[in-house]
Design an enzyme around this catalytic site. Sequence first.
Site, PDB file in Angstrom:
ATOM      1  N   LEU A   1      14.928  -0.071  -5.811  1.00  0.00           N
ATOM      2  CA  LEU A   1      14.847   0.650  -4.521  1.00  0.00           C
ATOM      3  C   LEU A   1      13.213  -0.952  -4.138  1.00  0.00           C
ATOM      4  O   LEU A   1      13.125  -0.444  -2.889  1.00  0.00           O
ATOM      5  CB  LEU A   1      13.535   1.793  -5.113  1.00  0.00           C
ATOM      6  CG  LEU A   1      14.309   2.813  -5.730  1.00  0.00           C
ATOM      7  CD1 LEU A   1      13.639   4.430  -5.698  1.00  0.00           C
ATOM      8  CD2 LEU A   1      15.759   3.206  -4.750  1.00  0.00           C
TER       9      LEU A   1
ATOM     10  N   ASN B   1      11.697  -7.210  -4.804  1.00  0.00           N
ATOM     11  CA  ASN B   1      10.973  -7.542  -6.199  1.00  0.00           C
ATOM     12  C   ASN B   1      12.522  -7.494  -7.147  1.00  0.00           C
ATOM     13  O   ASN B   1      12.841  -7.308  -6.930  1.00  0.00           O
ATOM     14  CB  ASN B   1      10.388  -6.307  -7.205  1.00  0.00           C
ATOM     15  CG  ASN B   1      10.459  -5.655  -8.363  1.00  0.00           C
ATOM     16  OD1 ASN B   1      10.538  -6.665  -8.962  1.00  0.00           O
ATOM     17  ND2 ASN B   1       9.718  -5.170  -8.368  1.00  0.00           N
TER      18      ASN B   1
ATOM     19  N   SER C   1      14.124  -5.724  -9.988  1.00  0.00           N
ATOM     20  CA  SER C   1      14.166  -4.955  -9.856  1.00  0.00           C
ATOM     21  C   SER C   1      15.705  -4.252  -9.070  1.00  0.00           C
ATOM     22  O   SER C   1      16.876  -3.719  -8.965  1.00  0.00           O
ATOM     23  CB  SER C   1      13.049  -3.884  -8.859  1.00  0.00           C
ATOM     24  OG  SER C   1      13.906  -2.841  -7.656  1.00  0.00           O
TER      25      SER C   1
ATOM     26  N   ASN D   1      -1.282  -1.297  -8.119  1.00  0.00           N
ATOM     27  CA  ASN D   1      -1.447  -0.692  -6.666  1.00  0.00           C
ATOM     28  C   ASN D   1      -2.193   0.893  -6.017  1.00  0.00           C
ATOM     29  O   ASN D   1      -1.808   1.419  -5.196  1.00  0.00           O
ATOM     30  CB  ASN D   1       0.015  -0.590  -6.450  1.00  0.00           C
ATOM     31  CG  ASN D   1       0.851  -2.004  -7.035  1.00  0.00           C
ATOM     32  OD1 ASN D   1       1.847  -2.145  -8.236  1.00  0.00           O
ATOM     33  ND2 ASN D   1       0.623  -3.044  -6.620  1.00  0.00           N
TER      34      ASN D   1
ATOM     35  N   HIS E   1       9.354   4.311  -1.617  1.00  0.00           N
ATOM     36  CA  HIS E   1       9.188   5.198  -2.958  1.00  0.00           C
ATOM     37  C   HIS E   1       8.416   4.760  -3.708  1.00  0.00           C
ATOM     38  O   HIS E   1       7.351   5.804  -3.962  1.00  0.00           O
ATOM     39  CB  HIS E   1      10.124   4.559  -4.143  1.00  0.00           C
ATOM     40  CG  HIS E   1       9.782   3.387  -4.875  1.00  0.00           C
ATOM     41  ND1 HIS E   1      10.323   2.072  -3.751  1.00  0.00           N
ATOM     42  CD2 HIS E   1       9.228   3.105  -5.563  1.00  0.00           C
ATOM     43  CE1 HIS E   1      10.086   0.715  -4.285  1.00  0.00           C
ATOM     44  NE2 HIS E   1       9.731   1.590  -5.485  1.00  0.00           N
ATOM     45  N   ARG E   2       7.484   4.100  -2.956  1.00  0.00           N
ATOM     46  CA  ARG E   2       6.183   4.561  -3.033  1.00  0.00           C
ATOM     47  C   ARG E   2       4.963   4.640  -2.618  1.00  0.00           C
ATOM     48  O   ARG E   2       3.600   5.331  -2.542  1.00  0.00           O
ATOM     49  CB  ARG E   2       5.520   2.473  -3.583  1.00  0.00           C
ATOM     50  CG  ARG E   2       6.663   1.905  -4.369  1.00  0.00           C
ATOM     51  CD  ARG E   2       6.003   0.873  -5.587  1.00  0.00           C
ATOM     52  NE  ARG E   2       4.387   1.343  -6.695  1.00  0.00           N
ATOM     53  CZ  ARG E   2       3.570   0.738  -7.368  1.00  0.00           C
ATOM     54  NH1 ARG E   2       4.118  -0.854  -7.755  1.00  0.00           N
ATOM     55  NH2 ARG E   2       2.715   1.591  -8.175  1.00  0.00           N
TER      56      ARG E   2
ATOM     57  N   GLU F   1      -1.576  -2.460  -0.846  1.00  0.00           N
ATOM     58  CA  GLU F   1      -1.237  -2.633  -2.217  1.00  0.00           C
ATOM     59  C   GLU F   1      -1.931  -2.755  -3.553  1.00  0.00           C
ATOM     60  O   GLU F   1      -1.658  -2.526  -5.184  1.00  0.00           O
ATOM     61  CB  GLU F   1       0.257  -3.478  -2.298  1.00  0.00           C
ATOM     62  CG  GLU F   1       1.596  -3.178  -1.250  1.00  0.00           C
ATOM     63  CD  GLU F   1       2.864  -1.935  -1.567  1.00  0.00           C
ATOM     64  OE1 GLU F   1       2.708  -2.700  -2.827  1.00  0.00           O
ATOM     65  OE2 GLU F   1       3.339  -2.338  -0.771  1.00  0.00           O
TER      66      GLU F   1
ATOM     67  N   HIS G   1       3.685  -9.418  -5.208  1.00  0.00           N
ATOM     68  CA  HIS G   1       2.068  -9.122  -4.792  1.00  0.00           C
ATOM     69  C   HIS G   1       1.614 -10.408  -5.957  1.00  0.00           C
ATOM     70  O   HIS G   1       2.186 -11.109  -6.177  1.00  0.00           O
ATOM     71  CB  HIS G   1       1.931  -8.238  -5.925  1.00  0.00           C
ATOM     72  CG  HIS G   1       2.298  -6.442  -5.696  1.00  0.00           C
ATOM     73  ND1 HIS G   1       2.777  -6.334  -5.933  1.00  0.00           N
ATOM     74  CD2 HIS G   1       2.171  -5.483  -4.445  1.00  0.00           C
ATOM     75  CE1 HIS G   1       3.010  -4.598  -6.512  1.00  0.00           C
ATOM     76  NE2 HIS G   1       2.240  -4.921  -4.705  1.00  0.00           N
TER      77      HIS G   1
ATOM     78  N   ASP H   1      -0.517 -11.168  -7.675  1.00  0.00           N
ATOM     79  CA  ASP H   1      -0.800 -10.735  -9.466  1.00  0.00           C
ATOM     80  C   ASP H   1       0.484 -10.870  -9.854  1.00  0.00           C
ATOM     81  O   ASP H   1       0.120 -11.134 -10.917  1.00  0.00           O
ATOM     82  CB  ASP H   1      -1.150  -8.967  -9.952  1.00  0.00           C
ATOM     83  CG  ASP H   1      -0.789  -8.715  -9.977  1.00  0.00           C
ATOM     84  OD1 ASP H   1       0.759  -8.027  -9.189  1.00  0.00           O
ATOM     85  OD2 ASP H   1      -0.671  -7.159 -10.150  1.00  0.00           O
TER      86      ASP H   1
ATOM     87  N   CYS I   1      -0.023  -5.033 -13.906  1.00  0.00           N
ATOM     88  CA  CYS I   1       0.350  -4.326 -13.625  1.00  0.00           C
ATOM     89  C   CYS I   1       0.322  -2.707 -13.963  1.00  0.00           C
ATOM     90  O   CYS I   1       0.333  -2.160 -13.220  1.00  0.00           O
ATOM     91  CB  CYS I   1       1.732  -4.435 -12.786  1.00  0.00           C
ATOM     92  SG  CYS I   1       2.563  -5.990 -12.329  1.00  0.00           S
TER      93      CYS I   1
HETATM   94  O1  SUG Z   1       6.452  -2.129  -6.398  1.00  0.00           O
HETATM   95  N1  SUG Z   1       8.701  -1.874  -8.737  1.00  0.00           N
HETATM   96  C1  SUG Z   1       7.339  -2.299  -8.666  1.00  0.00           C
HETATM   97  C2  SUG Z   1       6.599  -2.901  -9.569  1.00  0.00           C
HETATM   98  C3  SUG Z   1       5.673  -3.023  -8.946  1.00  0.00           C
HETATM   99  C4  SUG Z   1       3.883  -3.977 -10.087  1.00  0.00           C
HETATM  100  N2  SUG Z   1       3.231  -4.211  -9.920  1.00  0.00           N
HETATM  101  C5  SUG Z   1       2.506  -4.776  -9.859  1.00  0.00           C
HETATM  102  N3  SUG Z   1       2.982  -6.286  -9.348  1.00  0.00           N
HETATM  103  N4  SUG Z   1       0.771  -5.364  -9.413  1.00  0.00           N
HETATM  104  C6  SUG Z   1       7.294  -2.291  -6.890  1.00  0.00           C
HETATM  105  O2  SUG Z   1       8.011  -3.548  -6.727  1.00  0.00           O
HETATM  106  C7  SUG Z   1      10.836  -0.563  -8.879  1.00  0.00           C
HETATM  107  C8  SUG Z   1      11.503   0.935  -9.226  1.00  0.00           C
HETATM  108  C9  SUG Z   1      13.153   0.718  -8.979  1.00  0.00           C
HETATM  109  O3  SUG Z   1      13.628  -0.034  -8.324  1.00  0.00           O
HETATM  110  O4  SUG Z   1      13.325   1.345  -9.018  1.00  0.00           O
HETATM  111  C10 SUG Z   1       9.380  -0.798  -8.260  1.00  0.00           C
HETATM  112  O5  SUG Z   1       8.848  -0.359  -7.512  1.00  0.00           O
END
Ligand code: SUG
Length: 416
Positions: free
Chosen positions: A20, A24, A27, A100, A127-128, A162, A230, A232, A347
Site C-alpha cells: 500500500l 516505500n 512495501s 508515526n 491506509h494510514r 507523519e 521518512h 528516520d 519505526c
Molecule cells: O508508512 N509501511 C509503513 C512503514 C512505516 C515505517 N515507519 C518509519 N519509517 N518511521 C509506511 O510506509 C506498508 C503497508 C503495506 O504496504 O501493506 C506500510 O504502511
Amino acid sequence: MRTEINFDGIVGPSHNYAGLSLGNLASTKNFGKTSAPRAAALQGLAKMRANLERGLPQGFFLPLRRPDAAWLAQLGTTVEDAAPTLRANALSASSMWAANAATVSPAADTADGRCHLTVANLVTMPHRSHEWAGTLEQLRIAFANPAHFAVHAPVPAPFGDEGAANHMRLCAGHDAPGIEVFVYGAAGGPYPARQHREASEAVARIHGLSPERTVFARQSDEAIAAGAFHNDVVAVANERVLFTHEQAFAERDALYATLHAKLPEIEIVEVPAAEVSLADAISSYLFNAQLVTLPSGEAALVLPGEARETPSVWRWLQAHVAGNGPIRHLFVHDLRESMANGGGPACLRLRVVADPATIDPRFIATPEKLDRIEALVARLWPEHIAVENLSDPALWTTCIEARVALCSELGLDELA
Ligand code: SUG
C-alpha cells in the site's frame, strides 16, 4: 525522575503485505507475499523484552481496531461490500509503526513545562490516514495526567504530518532542554513527500517550542527518490549524537553549522556515500536503528538483522565500534516481518521523555506482562495471511477477537 521511554506498537493480528505504500520500496517489493502476523508480533515483543533487560524503560501501544468499520462507514461502505483495495486499506496493521503515531516534545522544551504530543494525521497514504482517531483515543488514556502532558489532535489536511519519524531531538541529556529538528520533504520527485513543512511548523507552534531552539531542515530529494519515505530511514539522533547518511539533508553544511552553533557539544557521525550507498543504507535500515543511551551512559544501536547482512553496512559499523566513535555497542534483532513492510527497529517505537509514574501503568511493559502478551499472541494471532485471505470473513472475526482479548488481558477494555 524524567527519563526516555520507548513505546513500541504491538504488531496487530491483521499484519499483511498489501503493497500500500508508494515510495516505500520494501512495501512495493513484498506486495502479495504471505505474511506471518504471529511471528511479526513475537519479533517485536522480543525486541521490547531485550531493551527492558538492557535497563531501558519500555512501554507499548495496542493495535487499532481492524478492519476499521467506522472509517468504511464514513466512506459509505462496509467490510463485506468494500472493493478489495479499500478493504486492504481498512485492514492494515500499520499503526505498529509507532514512530508515526505522534510528534513528542518533552517538558524541558515547551513553554508550559509539560510534555506535548501531537497525533500525526498521516494523510498522504490512505491506509494510514485513518489511524489518527484510534491513536488519539489511546494517547489520551496513556498520557491523561494534565499536570504533565498535553495530547493534541492532528493538524488539519492537506498538510501531511507523519510524526516523530521526521523529528529529531538533540540535547545534553534527555531531561535537559533540546534542539528540536523537524525534517520535511519537497514535492515534485517520483514519490510523495509525506512530511510538509507547514505541518512541522504548526506542531512546533502547538507545542510552544522556542524558535531559537527549533530547526526546520529539508530532506534531500535524492533520499526520497531512493526510498527514504521518512527521515528516520536516513538519520537518527539521541542526546548529543546525530547519526546520519551524508545524503540525508538538502542543505547539509548549513544544517550542520546551525546545529553546531545551537549545541556546541553535538557529535555528528556522518556515514559517507562512498562507504555506504543510499541504496544500502535504505535496504539495510542502518539509520532506522534505535540509538539509545544505556544505563552505563554509553550509546548503543539496536539494529535489524539486515544491517549485519549488508557487507558495506556491517563493515562500517565494525570499524566505528573498533575506533573511538561515540556508538559503543551493537545489538541485532530479527524484525524481518516488519522490515518487509519498510519498518525497522526505530519505526516500531515512539520516544517519550517523562517520569514513568505519571503515565497510565497499563501501557508500561514489565517482563511478566510481556510473558502474558506473548502467550496471548501465540494463541490468537493468525499464523499466516495471504493477500486473498483479506476477503475472508473468518479472518476479520479472528482479528477483531484477538485484539479484544488483548485489551482485556491488559485491563484496557475501554479500548476494545
Ligand atoms: O508508512 N509501511 C509503513 C512503514 C512505516 C515505517 N515507519 C518509519 N519509517 N518511521 C509506511 O510506509 C506498508 C503497508 C503495506 O504496504 O501493506 C506500510 O504502511
